[in-house]
Design a protein around this motif. Sequence first.
Motif, PDB file in Angstrom:
ATOM      1  N   SER A  98       0.804  -1.222   0.000  1.00 18.03           N
ATOM      2  CA  SER A  98       0.000   0.000   0.000  1.00 18.03           C
ATOM      3  C   SER A  98       0.840   1.276   0.000  1.00 18.03           C
ATOM      4  CB  SER A  98      -0.947   0.012   1.206  1.00 18.03           C
ATOM      5  OG  SER A  98      -0.214  -0.047   2.422  1.00 18.03           O
ATOM      6  N   SER A  99       2.093   1.199   0.446  1.00 17.39           N
ATOM      7  CA  SER A  99       2.933   2.398   0.444  1.00 17.39           C
ATOM      8  C   SER A  99       3.372   2.719  -0.987  1.00 17.39           C
ATOM      9  CB  SER A  99       4.151   2.184   1.347  1.00 17.39           C
ATOM     10  OG  SER A  99       4.927   1.094   0.885  1.00 17.39           O
ATOM     11  N   PRO A 100       3.863   3.935  -1.261  1.00 20.72           N
ATOM     12  CA  PRO A 100       4.248   4.316  -2.622  1.00 20.72           C
ATOM     13  C   PRO A 100       5.253   3.326  -3.220  1.00 20.72           C
ATOM     14  CG  PRO A 100       4.242   6.233  -1.197  1.00 20.72           C
ATOM     15  CD  PRO A 100       4.044   5.046  -0.296  1.00 20.72           C
ATOM     16  N   THR A 101       4.893   2.756  -4.356  1.00 18.87           N
ATOM     17  CA  THR A 101       5.700   1.683  -4.950  1.00 18.87           C
ATOM     18  C   THR A 101       5.864   1.914  -6.446  1.00 18.87           C
ATOM     19  OG1 THR A 101       4.831   0.122  -3.309  1.00 18.87           O
ATOM     20  CG2 THR A 101       5.876  -0.818  -5.256  1.00 18.87           C
ATOM     21  N   VAL A 102       7.110   1.797  -6.909  1.00 20.57           N
ATOM     22  CA  VAL A 102       7.436   1.985  -8.317  1.00 20.57           C
ATOM     23  C   VAL A 102       8.091   0.715  -8.842  1.00 20.57           C
ATOM     24  CG1 VAL A 102       8.768   3.326  -9.992  1.00 20.57           C
ATOM     25  CG2 VAL A 102       7.751   4.472  -8.006  1.00 20.57           C
ATOM     26  N   LEU A 103       7.662   0.273 -10.012  1.00 21.49           N
ATOM     27  CA  LEU A 103       8.237  -0.908 -10.644  1.00 21.49           C
ATOM     28  C   LEU A 103       9.072  -0.489 -11.845  1.00 21.49           C
ATOM     29  CD1 LEU A 103       8.633  -3.907 -11.286  1.00 21.49           C
ATOM     30  CD2 LEU A 103       6.356  -3.920 -12.337  1.00 21.49           C
ATOM     31  N   HIS A 104      10.357  -0.859 -11.828  1.00 28.37           N
ATOM     32  CA  HIS A 104      11.259  -0.629 -12.942  1.00 28.37           C
ATOM     33  C   HIS A 104      11.427  -1.954 -13.685  1.00 28.37           C
ATOM     34  CE1 HIS A 104      12.528   3.260 -11.184  1.00 28.37           C
ATOM     35  NE2 HIS A 104      12.438   2.612 -10.026  1.00 28.37           N
ATOM     36  N   GLU A 105      10.866  -2.032 -14.888  1.00 30.93           N
ATOM     37  CA  GLU A 105      11.026  -3.249 -15.686  1.00 30.93           C
ATOM     38  C   GLU A 105      12.278  -3.118 -16.544  1.00 30.93           C
ATOM     39  OE1 GLU A 105       8.825  -5.824 -19.234  1.00 30.93           O
ATOM     40  OE2 GLU A 105       7.688  -4.310 -18.116  1.00 30.93           O
ATOM     41  N   ILE A 106      13.169  -4.095 -16.406  1.00 32.67           N
ATOM     42  CA  ILE A 106      14.410  -4.107 -17.175  1.00 32.67           C
ATOM     43  C   ILE A 106      14.202  -4.977 -18.402  1.00 32.67           C
ATOM     44  CG2 ILE A 106      16.899  -4.485 -17.092  1.00 32.67           C
ATOM     45  CD1 ILE A 106      15.773  -2.408 -15.063  1.00 32.67           C
ATOM     46  N   LYS A 107      14.110  -4.353 -19.579  1.00 34.23           N
ATOM     47  CA  LYS A 107      13.859  -5.102 -20.802  1.00 34.23           C
ATOM     48  C   LYS A 107      15.012  -6.075 -21.081  1.00 34.23           C
ATOM     49  CE  LYS A 107       9.990  -3.048 -21.989  1.00 34.23           C
ATOM     50  NZ  LYS A 107       8.704  -3.784 -22.025  1.00 34.23           N
ATOM     51  N   GLY A 108      14.661  -7.337 -21.246  1.00 36.97           N
ATOM     52  CA  GLY A 108      15.662  -8.360 -21.501  1.00 36.97           C
ATOM     53  C   GLY A 108      16.449  -8.770 -20.275  1.00 36.97           C
ATOM     54  N   GLY A 109      16.166  -8.134 -19.143  1.00 33.24           N
ATOM     55  CA  GLY A 109      16.900  -8.427 -17.917  1.00 33.24           C
ATOM     56  C   GLY A 109      16.566  -9.804 -17.370  1.00 33.24           C
ATOM     57  N   GLU A 110      17.556 -10.420 -16.724  1.00 35.68           N
ATOM     58  CA  GLU A 110      17.363 -11.711 -16.084  1.00 35.68           C
ATOM     59  C   GLU A 110      17.559 -11.551 -14.578  1.00 35.68           C
ATOM     60  OE1 GLU A 110      19.153 -14.986 -18.579  1.00 35.68           O
ATOM     61  OE2 GLU A 110      19.871 -13.263 -19.711  1.00 35.68           O
ATOM     62  N   HIS A 111      17.848 -12.630 -13.885  1.00 38.89           N
ATOM     63  CA  HIS A 111      17.845 -12.595 -12.425  1.00 38.89           C
ATOM     64  C   HIS A 111      19.045 -11.815 -11.870  1.00 38.89           C
ATOM     65  CE1 HIS A 111      15.810 -13.997  -8.870  1.00 38.89           C
ATOM     66  NE2 HIS A 111      16.916 -14.507  -8.353  1.00 38.89           N
ATOM     67  N   TYR A 112      20.239 -12.312 -12.097  1.00 38.49           N
ATOM     68  CA  TYR A 112      21.435 -11.660 -11.568  1.00 38.49           C
ATOM     69  C   TYR A 112      21.789 -10.405 -12.353  1.00 38.49           C
ATOM     70  CZ  TYR A 112      22.393 -15.576  -8.440  1.00 38.49           C
ATOM     71  OH  TYR A 112      22.321 -16.510  -7.442  1.00 38.49           O
ATOM     72  N   SER A 113      21.510 -10.397 -13.641  1.00 38.16           N
ATOM     73  CA  SER A 113      21.847  -9.223 -14.438  1.00 38.16           C
ATOM     74  C   SER A 113      21.032  -8.006 -13.982  1.00 38.16           C
ATOM     75  CB  SER A 113      21.632  -9.488 -15.928  1.00 38.16           C
ATOM     76  OG  SER A 113      20.273  -9.745 -16.220  1.00 38.16           O
ATOM     77  N   THR A 114      19.822  -8.236 -13.470  1.00 38.53           N
ATOM     78  CA  THR A 114      19.026  -7.129 -12.945  1.00 38.53           C
ATOM     79  C   THR A 114      19.637  -6.583 -11.662  1.00 38.53           C
ATOM     80  OG1 THR A 114      17.006  -7.951 -13.985  1.00 38.53           O
ATOM     81  CG2 THR A 114      16.724  -6.469 -12.112  1.00 38.53           C
ATOM     82  N   LEU A 115      20.228  -7.464 -10.866  1.00 37.98           N
ATOM     83  CA  LEU A 115      20.936  -7.012  -9.662  1.00 37.98           C
ATOM     84  C   LEU A 115      22.088  -6.081 -10.040  1.00 37.98           C
ATOM     85  CD1 LEU A 115      21.462  -7.231  -6.577  1.00 37.98           C
ATOM     86  CD2 LEU A 115      22.910  -9.218  -7.077  1.00 37.98           C
ATOM     87  N   THR A 116      22.863  -6.455 -11.040  1.00 33.12           N
ATOM     88  CA  THR A 116      23.972  -5.606 -11.458  1.00 33.12           C
ATOM     89  C   THR A 116      23.463  -4.289 -12.063  1.00 33.12           C
ATOM     90  OG1 THR A 116      24.158  -6.595 -13.676  1.00 33.12           O
ATOM     91  CG2 THR A 116      25.382  -7.643 -11.901  1.00 33.12           C
ATOM     92  N   LYS A 117      22.337  -4.372 -12.758  1.00 35.85           N
ATOM     93  CA  LYS A 117      21.732  -3.173 -13.337  1.00 35.85           C
ATOM     94  C   LYS A 117      21.300  -2.202 -12.240  1.00 35.85           C
ATOM     95  CE  LYS A 117      19.756  -1.173 -17.061  1.00 35.85           C
ATOM     96  NZ  LYS A 117      20.482  -0.807 -18.301  1.00 35.85           N
ATOM     97  N   PHE A 118      20.709  -2.728 -11.183  1.00 34.48           N
ATOM     98  CA  PHE A 118      20.271  -1.886 -10.076  1.00 34.48           C
ATOM     99  C   PHE A 118      21.452  -1.127  -9.483  1.00 34.48           C
ATOM    100  CE2 PHE A 118      20.081  -1.398  -5.472  1.00 34.48           C
ATOM    101  CZ  PHE A 118      19.007  -0.521  -5.342  1.00 34.48           C
ATOM    102  N   PHE A 119      22.544  -1.829  -9.209  1.00 33.82           N
ATOM    103  CA  PHE A 119      23.674  -1.165  -8.571  1.00 33.82           C
ATOM    104  C   PHE A 119      24.406  -0.229  -9.529  1.00 33.82           C
ATOM    105  CE2 PHE A 119      23.513  -4.656  -5.326  1.00 33.82           C
ATOM    106  CZ  PHE A 119      23.228  -3.822  -4.269  1.00 33.82           C
ATOM    107  N   ALA A 120      24.245  -0.448 -10.835  1.00 27.06           N
ATOM    108  CA  ALA A 120      24.866   0.457 -11.795  1.00 27.06           C
ATOM    109  C   ALA A 120      24.052   1.737 -11.974  1.00 27.06           C
ATOM    110  CB  ALA A 120      25.011  -0.250 -13.146  1.00 27.06           C
TER     111      ALA A 120
END
Length: 258
Positions: free
Chosen positions: A234-256
């Motif tokens: 219920s709190s303010p929530t935003v979803l960032h969809e990473i096109k073509g992203g997979e499991h670990y690659s999304t983790l690296t994308k987040f930190f980049a």
Amino acid sequence: MSRTAAVSNVSFLHGLSGRPGDANLGSRGLLAGTRVIGTKPLGLGGDGDNILDQTVAQFDAMIADAKGYIHLIGFSIGAMVACKIAAERPDEVGRLSLISPAAPLQLGDFLPHMAGAPVFQMAQDHPRRLAMATAAQGLVSRIAPGLITKVLFAKCGPQEKALMADEQFKFLLQRALDISYRKNAVQYRRMLAAYVGDWSDTLDGIQCPVDLWHGSDDSWAPIDMSESLKAAISSPTVLHEIKGGEHYSTLTKFFAEG
């Protein structure tokens, strides 16, 4: 300025299999300029009725002398632990980031679409079989660590294959697998049991802003999981969809970029 650079205290909750060092899987000098609070869910003792309650107590001890709010970052099943802590400690947690999060199984028909479905089914219905499988994986991780990663990533996509070409990534991942399967096998199984149980009511207690990062091609945790979390929180929530992203690659994308 990135989210992680904007706060003084960051706590990273890794997935399963995993270790705190997973925060370095895709980057060097990650989280520079922040204080990283080293919560270690797999470092808990084997006793206690509820391992999630134990993670909250561990978090309390870790932040005893912290100043300012905490930015919790939960990866994969670590999202469950991060959600639990955020819900139980709303005065301490100022932001919650969930990367490739594994949502409660009760929120949707996710299991048939998850690469780790056999493991979760054993955790639900055959805990003894899971114990035997974990022991076997622990043996393999000790004598042939490369074999485990080769099997786990046999059907991964191009982004994950690129990560697997990085020798340091493979080394850190193999260490994480060994810690889960062999060194902390009991805690690993307890955390899996907590995950397949119904922890969806935890989401009601989250009060801080939440950002979700999920790859469109994630085969371990389908992106439907983040969509269900966005609807349930219920709190303010935003979803960032990473096109073509997979499991670990999304983790690296987040930190980049996060």
